[in-house]
Enzyme design. Structure first.
Site, PDB file in Angstrom:
ATOM      1  N   ASP A 100      33.832  36.252  39.424  1.00 15.00           N
ATOM      2  CA  ASP A 100      32.856  37.299  39.765  1.00 15.00           C
ATOM      3  C   ASP A 100      32.743  38.307  38.625  1.00 15.00           C
ATOM      4  OD1 ASP A 100      35.458  38.101  40.281  1.00 15.00           O
ATOM      5  OD2 ASP A 100      34.977  39.213  42.095  1.00 15.00           O
ATOM      6  N   ASP A 103      36.875  41.961  33.434  1.00 15.34           N
ATOM      7  CA  ASP A 103      37.008  43.413  33.237  1.00 15.34           C
ATOM      8  C   ASP A 103      37.996  43.652  32.084  1.00 15.34           C
ATOM      9  OD1 ASP A 103      37.240  46.148  33.493  1.00 15.34           O
ATOM     10  OD2 ASP A 103      37.686  46.146  35.621  1.00 15.34           O
TER      11      ASP A 103
HETATM   12  C1  PRP Z   1      39.379  40.436  40.020  1.00 13.84           C
HETATM   13  C2  PRP Z   1      38.297  39.470  39.571  1.00 13.84           C
HETATM   14  C3  PRP Z   1      38.926  38.803  38.381  1.00 13.84           C
HETATM   15  C4  PRP Z   1      39.795  39.887  37.791  1.00 13.84           C
HETATM   16  C5  PRP Z   1      39.094  40.463  36.620  1.00 13.84           C
HETATM   17  O1  PRP Z   1      40.280  39.729  40.789  1.00 13.84           O
HETATM   18  O2  PRP Z   1      37.964  38.543  40.556  1.00 13.84           O
HETATM   19  O3  PRP Z   1      39.741  37.713  38.745  1.00 13.84           O
HETATM   20  O4  PRP Z   1      39.979  40.881  38.813  1.00 13.84           O
HETATM   21  O5  PRP Z   1      39.800  41.559  36.147  1.00 13.84           O
HETATM   22  P1  PRP Z   1      40.516  41.575  34.725  1.00 13.84           P
HETATM   23  O6  PRP Z   1      39.519  41.098  33.710  1.00 13.84           O
HETATM   24  O7  PRP Z   1      40.840  43.033  34.571  1.00 13.84           O
HETATM   25  O8  PRP Z   1      41.747  40.726  34.787  1.00 13.84           O
HETATM   26  P2  PRP Z   1      41.448  40.390  41.655  1.00 13.84           P
HETATM   27  O9  PRP Z   1      42.712  40.295  40.887  1.00 13.84           O
HETATM   28  O10 PRP Z   1      41.018  41.759  42.104  1.00 13.84           O
HETATM   29  O11 PRP Z   1      41.543  39.419  42.872  1.00 13.84           O
HETATM   30  P3  PRP Z   1      40.350  39.002  43.866  1.00 13.84           P
HETATM   31  O12 PRP Z   1      39.493  37.964  43.159  1.00 13.84           O
HETATM   32  O13 PRP Z   1      41.047  38.441  45.043  1.00 13.84           O
HETATM   33  O14 PRP Z   1      39.561  40.262  44.150  1.00 13.84           O
END
Ligand code: PRP
Length: 180
Positions: A100, A103
């Site tokens: 999704d 970041d």
């Molecule tokens: C979110 C998103 C990515 C990650 C991106 O997942 O889905 O996997 O963070 O962030 P980054 O580039 O800072 O690593 P999260 O760990 O929140 O889990 P989720 O998909 O269950 O929301």
């Protein structure tokens, strides 16, 4: 009910559909001579992988991993954990990771390195959203739907304290919701 917590819509339902069609066509072309393994990273990938898969006209396999870095808040903790691993080998596979958002880049960097370590032939990342101003490690996704500013967004898979993932668009959360 959810809509009252949203300050503004950043990527509408219609735009997400157009993005899925565009990226799906690109992937269909780029992977035409292969049978890729599409890996969704739970939980955030679910709505996007749902619309994207239908736009890829190829023989492909699907698998999921659960990798978490945020632990429910608005800030990354810098720590990435594998909560659920793949059940299949990746040796010599051409892998497309569906996300999704990219970041800080930590999650995708770690997962990409892990898959190469396990013998993947190629690993590329498709993400609905890219937030390059959030980067803490160098990481460039190959396929990006929309590049967004450094705002805290929810919806279409993205959560705040595990809620809002089912919002049918991507929006900016009102600050009073997370400053409560
Ligand atoms: C979110 C998103 C990515 C990650 C991106 O997942 O889905 O996997 O963070 O962030 P980054 O580039 O800072 O690593 P999260 O760990 O929140 O889990 P989720 O998909 O269950 O929301």
């Amino acid at each position: 009910m959810l809509e009252k917590d949203i300050l503004k819509v950043l990527v509408s339902r219609e735009e997400i559909k157009e993005i899925a069609v565009k990226l799906g066509n690109q992937l269909t072309e780029d992977y035409k001579d292969t049978e890729p393994l599409v890996i969704g990273l739970l939980n955030g990938c679910v709505p996007f992988i749902g619309v994207l898969l239908g736009e890829i006209d190829l023989y492909l396999d699907i698998a999921f991993m659960d990798v978490s870095s945020y632990h429910g808040g608005t800030q990354t903790t810098g720590e990435v954990k594998i909560l659920m691993d793949l059940q299949i080998p990746v040796t010599d596979r051409d892998i497309i990771i569906v996300e999704d958002i990219v970041d800080s880049g930590r999650t995708l960097k770690l997962v990409t390195e892990l898959l190469y370590f396990r013998g993947a032939k190629s690993v590329k990342v498709v993400t609905l959203l890219d937030k390059p101003l959030g980067r803490e490690v160098e990481f460039v996704p190959e396929y990006v739907g929309v590049t967004i500013p450094k705002e805290f967004v929810v919806g279409f898979g993205l959560d705040y304290e595990d809620k809002y993932r089912n919002l049918p668009y991507v929006g900016v959360l009102k600050p009073e919701v997370y400053n409560k």
